[in-house]
Design an enzyme around this catalytic site. Sequence first.
Site, PDB file in Angstrom:
ATOM      1  N   ASP A 165       0.769  -1.270  -0.002  1.00 23.30           N
ATOM      2  CA  ASP A 165       0.034  -0.101   0.053  1.00 23.30           C
ATOM      3  C   ASP A 165       0.821   1.268   0.039  1.00 23.30           C
ATOM      4  O   ASP A 165       1.957   1.242   0.564  1.00 23.30           O
ATOM      5  CB  ASP A 165      -0.743   0.057   1.250  1.00 23.30           C
ATOM      6  CG  ASP A 165      -1.869  -1.075   1.213  1.00 23.30           C
ATOM      7  OD1 ASP A 165      -2.469  -1.401   0.035  1.00 23.30           O
ATOM      8  OD2 ASP A 165      -2.373  -1.818   2.373  1.00 23.30           O
TER       9      ASP A 165
ATOM     10  N   ASP B 255      -7.103  -1.277  -4.356  1.00 25.52           N
ATOM     11  CA  ASP B 255      -8.128  -1.137  -3.498  1.00 25.52           C
ATOM     12  C   ASP B 255      -8.788   0.137  -4.190  1.00 25.52           C
ATOM     13  O   ASP B 255     -10.350   0.135  -3.852  1.00 25.52           O
ATOM     14  CB  ASP B 255      -7.546  -0.363  -2.254  1.00 25.52           C
ATOM     15  CG  ASP B 255      -6.651  -1.375  -1.474  1.00 25.52           C
ATOM     16  OD1 ASP B 255      -7.020  -2.663  -1.483  1.00 25.52           O
ATOM     17  OD2 ASP B 255      -5.500  -1.031  -0.916  1.00 25.52           O
TER      18      ASP B 255
END
Length: 198
Positions: free
Chosen positions: A143, A177
Site C-alpha cells: 500500500d 483497492d
Amino acid sequence: MSLKRAYLIIFLILLVDQISKIYIKTHFRLQEEVEVFSWFKIYFIENEGMAWGTKIPGNYGKLILTLFRIAAIGGIGWWLWSAVQKRSSIYLVVAIALIFAGATGNIIDSIFYGVIFDSSHGNVATLFSPQPYGTLFHGDVVDMLYFPFFTARWPEWVPAIGGQEFKFFNAIFNIADMAISTGVGILIVFNKKAFHKH
C-alpha cells in the site's frame, strides 16, 4: 459490453497496480514517505491481512485468507462472465470488472510477493531476491497512497475518544483497492441502472 472490453479494463488496472507496487518495493524502504502535496503522500506500508491490517489469527490465518480471496475471485469471475452473457448494463459489467481487477491485484501480492522480494525493513527490496522474505501464499500487500486531508480533535463530550486527535482520511491503500472501491461505489450510486432489467 463485450467480454474483451471487460478484459481490457482488468488488464490495464492490473498493469498500473503491479507497476506501481513493484516500483514502490524497489525504490522505498518500509514506512518511507514522500510528500506530493500537503494532502497527498506516498507512504509505503505492507499489509499482512485484510482492510486496515485486520488479520486472521493463528499459524494458518494468512493461508486461509489467501485461499478465501482466490475463491472469491473465482466467484467474481463467474459473475462477470454471466453479466456479459446476459447483456447486463454497462454499469454492472464495468463495476464487476473493477472489483475483479482490484481483488486480483491484491491476490498477486499475497501469493507471489513473499517469494520474489526480500524484506523492505530498513532497506529497499530486491526483485527476484535469492533470500525472499516469505513463502508462496504468504506475501504482504503493498500500500502506498495516503490522503491526510486534515487533522482535527474529537469534541470532549464524545465518549471514549473525546479530545483525541484524528486524521481524515487515515487509510493507506493502493490502485487495486481504488478499483474495488470504485466498482462498489458504482453499484451503490448507480444501483438502478446497474441492475436494470431489459
